[in-house]
Motif scaffolding. Structure first.
Motif, short mmCIF file in Angstrom:
data_model
loop_
_atom_site.label_atom_id
_atom_site.label_comp_id
_atom_site.label_asym_id
_atom_site.label_seq_id
_atom_site.Cartn_x
_atom_site.Cartn_y
_atom_site.Cartn_z
N ASP A 171 -21.12 26.98 -52.17
CA ASP A 171 -22.03 25.91 -51.73
C ASP A 171 -22.11 24.86 -52.84
OD1 ASP A 171 -23.86 24.36 -50.44
OD2 ASP A 171 -25.54 25.73 -50.69
N LEU A 172 -21.35 23.77 -52.68
CA LEU A 172 -21.23 22.75 -53.71
C LEU A 172 -22.45 21.84 -53.72
CD1 LEU A 172 -19.35 21.30 -55.80
CD2 LEU A 172 -18.60 19.86 -53.88
N PRO A 173 -23.19 21.77 -54.84
CA PRO A 173 -24.29 20.80 -54.94
C PRO A 173 -23.73 19.37 -54.85
CG PRO A 173 -24.41 22.43 -56.70
CD PRO A 173 -23.07 22.58 -56.06
N GLU B 251 -29.18 15.63 -60.09
CA GLU B 251 -30.50 16.22 -59.89
C GLU B 251 -30.71 17.42 -60.81
OE1 GLU B 251 -33.15 15.36 -57.57
OE2 GLU B 251 -31.98 13.52 -57.84
N ASP B 252 -31.97 17.63 -61.20
CA ASP B 252 -32.30 18.82 -61.98
C ASP B 252 -31.93 20.07 -61.17
OD1 ASP B 252 -33.31 17.24 -63.97
OD2 ASP B 252 -35.41 17.45 -63.33
N GLY B 253 -31.29 21.00 -61.82
CA GLY B 253 -30.93 22.25 -61.16
C GLY B 253 -29.54 22.26 -60.55
N ALA B 254 -28.87 21.10 -60.44
CA ALA B 254 -27.55 21.06 -59.80
C ALA B 254 -26.53 21.90 -60.58
CB ALA B 254 -27.06 19.62 -59.67
N VAL B 255 -26.50 21.72 -61.89
CA VAL B 255 -25.54 22.49 -62.70
C VAL B 255 -25.86 23.97 -62.64
CG1 VAL B 255 -24.69 22.89 -65.04
CG2 VAL B 255 -25.02 20.56 -64.23
N GLY B 256 -27.14 24.32 -62.69
CA GLY B 256 -27.53 25.72 -62.60
C GLY B 256 -27.15 26.33 -61.27
#
Length: 395
Positions: free
Chosen positions: A131-133, A138-143
């Motif tokens: 599931d690609l952000p 946005e905050d949390g995208a990398v996580g």
């Protein structure tokens, strides 16, 4: 460039005499013979470094031919993106040797059409969809993307019995950085005026190097770099001096879609920057090394790939500016596959960005894999080239 008189334009020699698809298949089959599981991939977001660290060989699945589309349309709608229809048609007909060799398939949610196609092929191979952000700033995208990579590792462990330590993944990242830096140095020979490397060579190198991470591809790239430097020293080049320089950006280009490159050349243009995820785009940027968190390093680097599925896609505008400054095109062509709505809508911003910040002419082209529109494409490209100032067309 050398001060000596330039020789006649070179013929493409590629990395060797074999077509890249043949060489890639030989590589995949040899790895499989050596006991490596094969993971079929479609997209530049697939974390290749993880797979190589686990002893799994990635294989780019077939997706760029008009031949299997008629078969695919027995299941898929006719007005779907040709890349998706071609991908599914190859699988339905059993004519993609890379899919035949694949033990698993790794996919990403880059567009709705692909997501639905993945549901169909999941009946044929173990398939894992990441599931690609799509809001990378946005905050949390990398996580979130890091969690997807961890889940992929768990899937691959379960389906292949392979695993990798943190140190092995770190090592794969170091090799991948070395590969990407070499590829960028190679592509920069197209920034010479005239260019020292052809679009065909860039395409072949991208096809081979994109899924291959590690010591396998690096010697070939180093050898190519030496050949290019020798060419430059000898004053050898491609194309006609003073020919309009053309950058082609937009959707992935391969196989039958490379007609756009041939049409540009027939119209008198010279391809200097094939910018797409099947060209130079995927090699931009480096992974952070030895951070103690290789999964996080992969997540951060991959989310910087400026695909039109991302929003807002400011990274693509920044990358476009950098490419224009490096390769100095006279024309930017935005190549859009029919029904690829993300790239199609984004083309408006691309045109505005080029007009407001740079000098090249801009041309949007929407096409498919057929040859039906070649005459029309040539007419449109010739018309743009004819509007260029004389100094851009004559050295």
């Amino acid at each position: 460039m050398s001060s000596s008189a330039p020789k006649e334009p070179l013929m493409n020699d590629g990395l060797d005499a074999d077509p890249p698809s043949k060489r890639a298949l030989q590589y995949v089959l040899k790895k499989k013979e050596d006991g490596w599981p094969v993971a079929g991939i479609y997209c530049g977001y697939a974390p290749l470094e993880l797979m190589h660290a686990m002893g799994i060989v990635p294989a780019l699945l077939c997706a760029f031919s008009k031949v299997p589309i008629e078969s695919a349309e027995e299941v898929l709608p006719a007005n779907l993106c040709p890349l998706i229809k071609s991908s599914y048609g190859f699988i339905q007909e059993g004519t993609c040797p890379f899919f035949t060799a694949a033990d698993v398939v790794v996919a990403e949610t880059t567009c709705d059409g692909k997501k639905k196609m993945f549901e169909l092929i999941s009946e044929l191979r173990p398939l894992h969809v990441m599931d690609l952000p799509q809001m990378p700033d946005e905050d949390g995208a990398v996580g979130n993307w890091r969690r997807m990579i961890v889940r992929l590792k768990q899937f691959l462990e379960g389906k292949t019995g392979r695993s990798a330590t943190k140190e092995q993944i770190e090592e794969a990242i170091v090799w991948s950085n070395r590969k990407n830096r070499l590829a960028r140095k190679i592509f920069e020979y197209a920034a010479c005026d005239p260019p020292v490397i052809s679009w065909k060579e860039i395409y072949d190198i991208s096809f081979l190097a994109m899924p291959s991470t590690g010591p396998d591809i690096v010697p070939l790239l180093e050898e190519k770099l030496e050949k290019l430097e020798k060419r430059r020293s000898n004053g050898e080049y491609f194309g006609a001096r003073g020919a309009p320089r053309v950058m082609v950006t937009g959707c992935p280009i391969g196989g039958d879609a490379t007609k756009i490159f041939r049409v540009v050349e027939e119209a008198g243009g010279l391809i200097v920057a094939p910018d797409s995820c099947t060209g130079i785009k995927i090699f931009n940027g480096d992974f952070a090394e030895n951070t103690g968190d290789p999964m996080g390093a992969m997540a951060e680097r991959y989310l910087k790939i400026p695909c039109a599925c991302m929003t807002p896609n400011s990274e693509r505008m920044n990358a476009l500016s950098s490419l224009i400054e490096t390769y100095k095109p006279d024309v930017v062509i935005d190549f859009i596959l029919q029904s690829c709505h993300g790239y199609n809508v984004e083309s408006y911003r691309m045109a505005r960005h080029v007009a407001e910040n740079h000098g090249p002419a801009f041309l949007k082209i929407e096409s498919d894999y057929s040859n039906a529109d070649i005459g029309q494409l040539k007419t449109r490209i010739e018309a743009v080239i004819e509007t260029l100032p004389a100094k851009a067309a004559v050295n």
